[in-house]
Design an enzyme around this catalytic site. Structure first.
Site, PDB file in Angstrom:
ATOM      1  N   ASP A 265      -4.076  -4.306  -4.990  1.00  0.00           N
ATOM      2  CA  ASP A 265      -4.120  -2.966  -4.419  1.00  0.00           C
ATOM      3  C   ASP A 265      -5.111  -2.141  -5.248  1.00  0.00           C
ATOM      4  OD1 ASP A 265      -3.222  -0.490  -3.090  1.00  0.00           O
ATOM      5  OD2 ASP A 265      -2.305  -0.076  -5.030  1.00  0.00           O
ATOM      6  N   ASP A 430       1.433  -1.459  -6.624  1.00  0.00           N
ATOM      7  CA  ASP A 430       2.345  -0.542  -7.307  1.00  0.00           C
ATOM      8  C   ASP A 430       3.006   0.476  -6.403  1.00  0.00           C
ATOM      9  OD1 ASP A 430       0.054   1.035  -6.760  1.00  0.00           O
ATOM     10  OD2 ASP A 430       0.593   2.385  -8.411  1.00  0.00           O
ATOM     11  N   ASP A 434       2.807  -0.935  -0.707  1.00  0.00           N
ATOM     12  CA  ASP A 434       2.556  -2.324  -1.121  1.00  0.00           C
ATOM     13  C   ASP A 434       3.816  -3.175  -1.093  1.00  0.00           C
ATOM     14  OD1 ASP A 434      -0.149  -1.718  -1.770  1.00  0.00           O
ATOM     15  OD2 ASP A 434       0.516  -0.885  -3.673  1.00  0.00           O
TER      16      ASP A 434
END
Length: 530
Positions: A265, A430, A434
């Site tokens: 991410d 995080d 996600d």
């Protein structure tokens, strides 16, 4: 299970030796075999215990960081109270060198030592308003801390709970070993019975037939098989924790060894963000701060930090939509903090105020990407941000595969699509958006600063502030798989040689005890080596 053949062998050797003693045939007793077998077996078990204790000690060390008492500041002065009595908003006095008893906000600038929790060797500088976690050591000067959580809800306590999960979980390979032992034990019993019957029939010597059966039971005990895998798992899990990665899934090590693609991410994982604020009127600033404080998204955290010192507005009906932003009612009027083209946008009545973010890569991220690519892993970046911003960061870090403008459910589809192509994906993220992708990936890691939902969904937590340990984790996972294969090969090779020797009558019970126990010790030492 594996203890049945060894228990039968010890009992048989001891019982036969007692009979021989009372029958005045002391020259043929096997007390030495029973005692030596027990001794060598305990040596192997002790080494396994040491391997497991390496990981188990992590929870004990974290628990030792908790303090029993603290100094609380009140309107009438200072008082010493049990840490369990501290409540949010209590002000706590910490002397230089003291350890924070609970999570809280620093009222002034400070330096802290986070090495016990994250492994960061260098002191960390904090500004007024920054978070201090339980277990961190205050350096240089005294500090007043305003508690944000009770001791039972502290970062330290949650970390200790995650460690306990990692330590008590059983690796899937251990289950395979246990099932193999359950199949192996009846085979050993049958083999020993056949050897006894054949030797008694051929020689008519009951004493020799019992000796052969006893040696067969001892020498074929599947101790090496049972120790081969859990010893490796325990040793590698403890080594990874000391390196700054906590594996909390019992099958994480096995799945990490299969990884060939790493998907990161962007916002909050690869980058650290800060808001660039225009001149805001008091109403806009207070609404923006209140909305930002309602979310743990990295952009919201950066915005809230930039608005520190403002008074938050009173909002109602705050709703967060993953990947989109937040909406609420302010004095009955809809307001929102939503995703815009160049960063967060504050929506007020008849106004849209852009609040752009500047992003910098986390320390060591470029080196990590280079190490992963050099090690043969494919690297990709996925983000809900614009293609322009994503491409700029990817060029800086050396990432070729970019997936921009991706919504939360599309992240899951991306991971599943890679899986259907035969790739084994490690997802590192995080945020709330996600979480589903972390759960869908073959394996997943989350930074220690991630949302609770992301940490729960992941297989492991990166305790430090950098991502450099990701490559080390994958390398150690592959090394663990190699060690497991080596240990299984040792156990199989040993049995291929030992079983014919025992059945043919060439091994005494004492020799069998020494050889069997030596093989168990060998596989544990192989697991413990660097």
């Amino acid at each position: 299970n594996m203890d049945v053949p060894i228990a039968l062998a010890i009992l048989l050797a001891a019982a036969t030796s007692l009979y021989e003693t009372f029958a005045a045939r002391g020259a043929h007793t096997w007390f030495d075999a029973a005692l030596s077998l027990t001794f060598f077996l305990l040596v192997g078990r002790y080494l396994e215990h040491r391997a497991r204790a390496t990981a188990r000690s992590a929870a004990a060390e974290l628990t030792a960081l908790e303090l029993p008492r603290a100094t609380r500041l009140t309107a009438t002065g200072r008082e010493t109270v049990d840490v369990a009595m501290l409540m949010p908003d209590d002000r706590i006095a910490l002397a230089a060198g003291a350890r924070a008893p609970v999570d809280g906000i620093a009222e002034t600038a400070a330096m802290v030592d986070r090495s016990a929790l994250t492994g960061e060797a260098d002191p960390v500088a904090l500004a007024a308003g920054d978070l201090v976690c339980a277990g961190e050591v205050i350096l240089g000067a005294p500090l007043t801390l305003r508690a944000t959580h009770r001791a039972e809800d502290s970062t330290l306590r949650r970390l200790a709970a995650l460690v306990e999960v990692a330590e008590t979980g059983k690796h899937r390979y251990s289950g395979i070993a246990d099932r193999a032992a359950r199949l192996y034990a009846p085979m050993v019993h049958g083999l020993a019975a056949v050897a006894f019957a054949v030797w008694w029939a051929l020689t008519g010597d009951l004493h020799h037939a019992i000796a052969v059966a006893t040696a067969t039971l001892i020498i074929t005990c599947p101790c090496a098989l049972a120790l081969a895998i859990p010893a490796v798992t325990a040793a590698m899990t403890g080594r990874l924790f000391r390196a700054g990665v906590l594996l909390k899934s019992p099958t994480a090590l096995e799945r990490l060894a299969d990884i060939d693609t790493v998907v990161f991410d962007k916002t909050g994982t690869l980058t650290e963000g800060a808001a660039v604020l225009p001149a805001l009127d008091p109403d806009a600033a207070s609404v923006a701060l209140s909305l930002a404080q309602a979310s743990n998204h990295p952009a919201s955290r950066a915005l809230a930090a930039s608005l520190a010192g403002q008074a938050p507005a009173e909002l109602r009906d705050v709703v967060e939509v993953a990947g989109q932003g937040l909406t609420a009612l302010w004095n009955g009027v809809p307001v929102g903090l939503v995703r815009g083209k160049d960063g967060p946008e504050l929506h007020l009545p008849d106004r849209c105020i852009p609040l752009p973010l500047t992003e910098t890569p986390r320390p060591g991220t470029a080196a990590l990407i280079a190490a992963l690519r050099a090690g043969g892993w494919q690297v990709a970046m996925v983000t809900g941000d614009t293609s322009t911003r994503a491409s700029a960061l990817a060029a800086k870090l050396g990432i070729d595969q970019i997936h921009a403008g991706v919504l939360p459910h599309e992240k899951v589809d991306l991971v599943r699509g890679m899986t259907e192509q035969g790739r084994r994906v490690l997802m590192v993220g995080d945020g709330l958006n996600d979480t589903a992708a972390l759960a869908a990936a073959h394996a997943s890691l989350a930074p220690g600063s991630a949302l609770d939902a992301a940490r729960v969904a992941s297989d492991g937590v990166i305790l430090g502030g950098t991502l450099g340990t990701v490559a080390q984790t994958l390398r150690l996972a592959r090394r663990a798989r190699s060690r497991i294969k080596q240990n299984l090969a040792l156990a199989v090779a040993y049995n291929c040689v030992a079983i014919p020797v025992a059945v043919m009558g060439f091994a005494t019970p004492l020799m069998a005890a020494a050889v069997m126990s030596s093989s168990s010790i060998l596989v544990v030492l192989n697991a413990l080596r660097r």
